[in-house]
Enzyme design. Structure first.
Site, PDB file in Angstrom:
ATOM      1  N   ASP A  34     -25.713  -7.725   0.111  1.00  0.00           N
ATOM      2  CA  ASP A  34     -26.276  -8.115  -1.184  1.00  0.00           C
ATOM      3  C   ASP A  34     -27.012  -6.998  -1.891  1.00  0.00           C
ATOM      4  OD1 ASP A  34     -29.629  -9.129  -0.857  1.00  0.00           O
ATOM      5  OD2 ASP A  34     -28.455  -8.224   0.751  1.00  0.00           O
ATOM      6  N   ASP A  69     -24.743  -8.128   6.695  1.00  0.00           N
ATOM      7  CA  ASP A  69     -26.095  -7.653   6.445  1.00  0.00           C
ATOM      8  C   ASP A  69     -27.069  -8.746   6.886  1.00  0.00           C
ATOM      9  OD1 ASP A  69     -28.245  -6.130   5.289  1.00  0.00           O
ATOM     10  OD2 ASP A  69     -28.173  -7.496   3.587  1.00  0.00           O
ATOM     11  N   ASP A 129     -26.101  -1.725   0.614  1.00  0.00           N
ATOM     12  CA  ASP A 129     -24.831  -2.204   1.179  1.00  0.00           C
ATOM     13  C   ASP A 129     -23.620  -1.708   0.387  1.00  0.00           C
ATOM     14  OD1 ASP A 129     -26.142  -3.827   3.137  1.00  0.00           O
ATOM     15  OD2 ASP A 129     -26.544  -5.300   1.569  1.00  0.00           O
TER      16      ASP A 129
END
Length: 671
Positions: A542, A343, A546
Site C-alpha cells: 500500500d 506487506d 512498496d
C-alpha cells in the site's frame, strides 16, 4: 520539557519562497489514442443505432466508414511500420480482416473489431501515462526548499536540490525533512512510513539517520546532509520504479504469443489459395471468390474474441466486488502467480494504532475506565499517533476527559500534564522504566505480544500500563490460508517494521517466511531474486516503499483506501474496499477466465479448421462461410460472457474465517 530548539522562534520566510510543486495527472483525452478510440466508439454507436432503426444505407454506412478511419488508422499505421521492419503483427491483420469483412458486406462486424482494438490501445496508453504521472508525483514528497544553517549562525532558505553533503539544515516541527542525513542536535518523532512502512513515528535523537520526504513531529532537528539530493532514498525509489517498469518482461495475452506465425501463415495461405487455382487454369473470379472466402473463414476474429470476452467479463465481475483490475493482460497474469509477498502495515493490518490493553497496576485503586480517563486527559493536547489512539479509545467509551494544565511533550519520551490536581506522566517504558519497579513483567508481556507499551504515572507513582497495536484485518488469516491453497506456498511477509512485531503478526496469520526491517530496495531485491528463480510473484502492498516491488513483480495489487498514489498507479490491480479476501477470489476468477480462453480457442480452431477444409477441398458458399465464421464468433463471445454472472465470483470470500472457505477455494480451482 521542550528542547531549546523548540523554543526558538521561526524566522519569517521570504515572500519569494517557491511553493511545493502541485502534482497534475494527465487528462485522459490529452492522449491521442484515447481521443481516436472515443471518436470511433461514438461513431460506431450512432451508426449501430441508425442501422437498427432502418435508416438509409448511405447514412449508417458513412458513419461505419468513419469508424474504420478513426479507429483503424493508428493500428494500421503501426502494422505498416512493423511490416517495414519485416514483421507482421496482428494489428495490421485485424485491419485487413475488418476491411475484408466490409468488402463482402459485413460492415458491422468489421467496425466492431476496429473499435475493440482502438479501445484496447487507448487503455494501454492511459495506464502508461498514469504510471508516469505517479512517478513524477513521488518527487513532490521531498520538500522543494530547506532551511540551511550558515557557518556564522544565520539561516537561509535554499532549493533542496542545491544542498550538498556536509550542509546543516534545520527541520522545524511539522516540516518534511529536506535531505537524507544524520541528526546533530535535537530530538523528535519522525513519521517515516513513506520509506519503511512503519505504522508509528520513530524517535530520533543525536546520531540517528533521517530520510528526505519523511515528516518531522513536535521537536526540531538539526541535520547534517549525508547524501546528495539526487541520491536520496526517495530519488532512488523513483529510479527503481522506472527501471523495474522498463525491464519488466512485456506482457502478452495468450493469443499474442502465436500472433506472428498465425499472421504470416494466413497471408501466405490466402495468396496461395488465390494463385494456385489460377496456375491450373481456374477462372479469375472463381479463384478470387475462393481466396476471399478463405480469408474470411480463416481470419482471427473468433480467435481474438476467444481471449477478450472472458477476461473483460472477469474484470467487470471483479469490479463489482471491489477489485479494480487495470487490463485484460493483468487479469490473465493474476492466474499465473505461484508466490505471494505481503506487506504488513496497511495491508495485513489496518495501518492505524489502536488501544488494545488497559492494565491498572495493583495498589493504584483505579479500574480500567479511570486509568484510561487519566491517560487520555493528559494525552489530549498531543498530536502523536499513540496519543490519538488513547484519546479515541476514551471517546469510544464515552469518558468525560478532565482539563490538562501545564502540558509538556518530550519527543520520543512522552507527555506530562496536571490532571485532577495530580501530575500525570504518560510515556515510553524506556523513559519511565525505573518507576515501574516490580511491575516490569506487564510491560514485557505486552511487548512480547508485539504491542507498544505505554506507562502511566500519577505523582511519579506507576498506576497502569497501556498496550497499543496496529489491528490485524479480520480476513487476514483466511486470506493467507487461501493463498497457500492456491499457490502451494505460504505467503511471505515483507515489511519495514521491526522483527518482533513482524514475528507476532506472522504467527497470528500463519506465515512462516518473514523478512523484517526492509527498505524499499530490499523488498525489490527479494522480488527480483524470486523472479530470477522462475517464480511468478504477486506483491500486495500500500505504500510508497512498496512501489518498486509492485513494479518489478509479475503482478502487483495495492490496497485502495490508504494506498499511496504511487502504489495505486504502479500496481496492476487495486482492492478498492481493502478486503483482503478478494485477493484469492480474483486469482481464482483469473484462472477460470484462462480456462474459458482455452475453451474458446479450441472452439474457434475447430470452426476455422472445418470451414477452411471445406473451402479448400470442396466449394464453400461465401454466405455459408460468413455464417460459420460469425457463428463461431458469437459462440465464443457468449461463452466468455458467462463470467459476468454473479455466481462466477467465488462466494466463499464473503464469509472469511472458516476452514471450509479455503477448501471451497481449492476445490473450485482444481475443478
Amino acid at each position: 520539557m521542550p528542547s531549546v530548539l523548540d523554543q526558538r522562534p521561526a524566522p519569517a520566510l521570504p515572500e519569494s519562497r517557491p511553493a511545493a510543486p502541485v502534482r497534475r495527472r494527465t487528462w485522459v483525452l490529452a492522449l491521442p489514442e484515447a481521443r481516436w478510440a472515443l471518436a470511433a466508439l461514438v461513431l460506431f454507436l450512432v451508426a449501430l443505432l441508425l442501422y437498427l432503426l432502418g435508416a438509409p444505407t448511405w447514412l449508417w454506412g458513412s458513419l461505419f466508414a468513419a469508424t474504420y478511419v478513426t479507429g483503424g488508422w493508428e493500428p494500421g499505421w503501426e502494422g505498416l511500420k512493423a511490416l517495414k521492419d519485416k514483421t507482421l503483427d496482428v494489428d495490421l491483420l485485424m485491419v485487413v480482416a475488418a476491411l475484408g469483412a466490409a468488402a463482402i458486406g459485413q460492415v458491422l462486424d468489421g467496425a466492431l473489431l476496429i473499435v475493440i482494438f482502438a479501445t484496447s490501445g487507448a487503455l494501454e496508453a492511459v495506464a502508461t501515462a498514469r504510471t508516469a504521472d505517479s512517478v513524477r508525483g513521488l518527487l513532490g514528497l521531498a520538500p522543494s526548499t530547506a532551511t540551511r544553517v550558515l557557518a556564522e549562525g544565520g539561516e537561509e532558505t535554499v532549493d533542496a536540490g542545491r544542498l550538498m553533503v556536509g550542509d546543516t539544515i534545520l527541520v522545524r516541527p511539522g516540516e518534511r525533512v529536506g535531505a537524507d542525513g544524520q541528526v546533530l542536535e535535537g530530538a523528535s518523532d519522525v513519521d517515516q512510513a513513506t520509506i519503511t512502512g512503519e505504522p508509528l513515528p520513530v524517535a530520533k535523537q543525536v546520531g540517528d539517520e533521517v530520510f528526505a520526504g519523511t515528516t518531522n513531529g513536535t521537536g526540531a532537528l538539526r541535520v547534517r546532509v549525508e547524501r546528495d539530493p539526487s541520491d536520496s532514498v526517495i530519488a532512488r525509489i523513483v529510479k527503481m520504479v522506472e527501471d523495474a517498469s522498463e525491464t519488466k518482461a512485456p506482457t502478452q495475452l495468450f493469443i499474442e504469443k502465436i500472433e506472428q506465425r498465425y499472421s504470416i501463415g494466413m497471408v501466405l495461405a490466402t495468396l496461395a489459395v488465390f494463385a494456385v487455382p489460377l496456375a491450373f487454369g481456374d477462372h479469375l473470379q472463381s479463384a478470387l471468390l475462393r481466396a476471399m472466402t478463405f480469408m474470411i473463414v480463416a481470419s482471427p476474429c473468433a480467435v481474438v474474441l476467444s481471449t477478450m470476452p472472458p477476461l473483460l467479463s472477469a474484470i467487470a465481475n471483479a469490479g463489482r466486488h471491489g477489485v479494480l483490475v487495470k487490463s485484460a493482460v493483468v487479469m490473465e497474469r493474476l492466474g499465473q502467480i505461484n508466490t505471494v509477498a505481503l506487506d504488513k502495515t496497511g495491508t495485513l493490518t489496518e495501518g492505524t494504532p489502536r488501544l488494545t490493553d488497559i492494565r491498572p497496576l495493583p495498589g493504584s485503586a483505579l479500574d480500567q475506565a479511570a486509568l484510561l480517563r487519566l491517560a487520555a486527559s493528559a494525552e489530549h493536547p498531543s498530536e502523536h499517533p499513540l496519543a490519538r489512539a488513547v484519546v479515541d479509545a476514551a471517546r469510544e467509551r464515552d469518558l468525560v476527559l478532565a482539563a490538562a494544565d501545564d502540558f509538556a511533550s518530550m519527543p520520543g519520551q512522552g507527555v506530562t500534564a496536571i490532571v485532577d490536581d495530580c501530575i500525570i506522566q504518560v510515556g515510553s517504558p524506556a523513559r519511565l522504566l525505573a518507576a515501574l519497579g516490580p511491575h516490569t513483567e506487564v510491560m514485557t508481556e505486552l511487548e512480547n505480544a508485539g504491542k507498544t507499551a505505554v506507562v502511566v504515572l500519577r505523582d511519579s507513582w506507576p498506576v497502569g500500563v497501556l498496550g497499543i497495536a496496529d489491528r490485524l484485518r479480520p480476513d487476514a488469516a483466511v486470506t493467507v490460508a487461501a493463498l497457500n491453497g492456491l499457490t502451494g506456498r505460504t505467503p511471505v511477509l515483507l515489511t519495514g517494521d521491526n522483527e518482533r512485531a513482524a514475528q507476532h503478526l506472522a504467527a497470528q496469520v500463519g506465515i512462516t517466511d518473514i523478512r523484517a526491517g526492509l527498505l524499499p530496495q530490499d523488498k525489490l531485491s527479494a522480488v527480483q531474486e524470486w523472479e530470477a528463480a522462475g517464480q511468478q510473484v504477486l506483491v500486495v502492498g500500500d505504500g510508497v516503499n512498496d512501489a518498486p516491488a509492485l513494479a518489478a513483480a509479475h503482478s502487483g495489487i495495492a490496497m485502495g483506501k490508504a494506498g499511496s498514489d504511487l502504489a495505486l498507479e504502479t500496481a496492476d490491480a487495486v482492492i478498492v474496499r481493502d478486503e483482503l479476501a478478494t485477493i484469492p477470489a480474483v486469482i481464482s476468477l483469473s484462472r477460470t477466465a484462462r480456462r474459458l480462453v482455452v475453451q474458446n480457442l479450441a472452439i474457434a480452431g475447430l470452426f476455422i479448421t472445418a470451414l477452411v477444409a471445406w473451402d479448400l477441398i470442396g466449394t464453400l458458399p461465401l454466405p455459408l462461410g460468413v455464417a460459420g465464421h460469425e457463428g463461431s464468433t458469437v459462440i465464443v463471445g457468449l461463452n466468455g460472457l458467462r463470467l459476468l454472472r454473479e455466481t462466477a465470483w467465488p462466494r466463499h470470500t464473503d464469509r472469511p474465517g472458516t476452514s471450509a472457505d479455503t477448501a471451497d477455494l481449492e476445490s473450485q480451482d482444481a475443478a
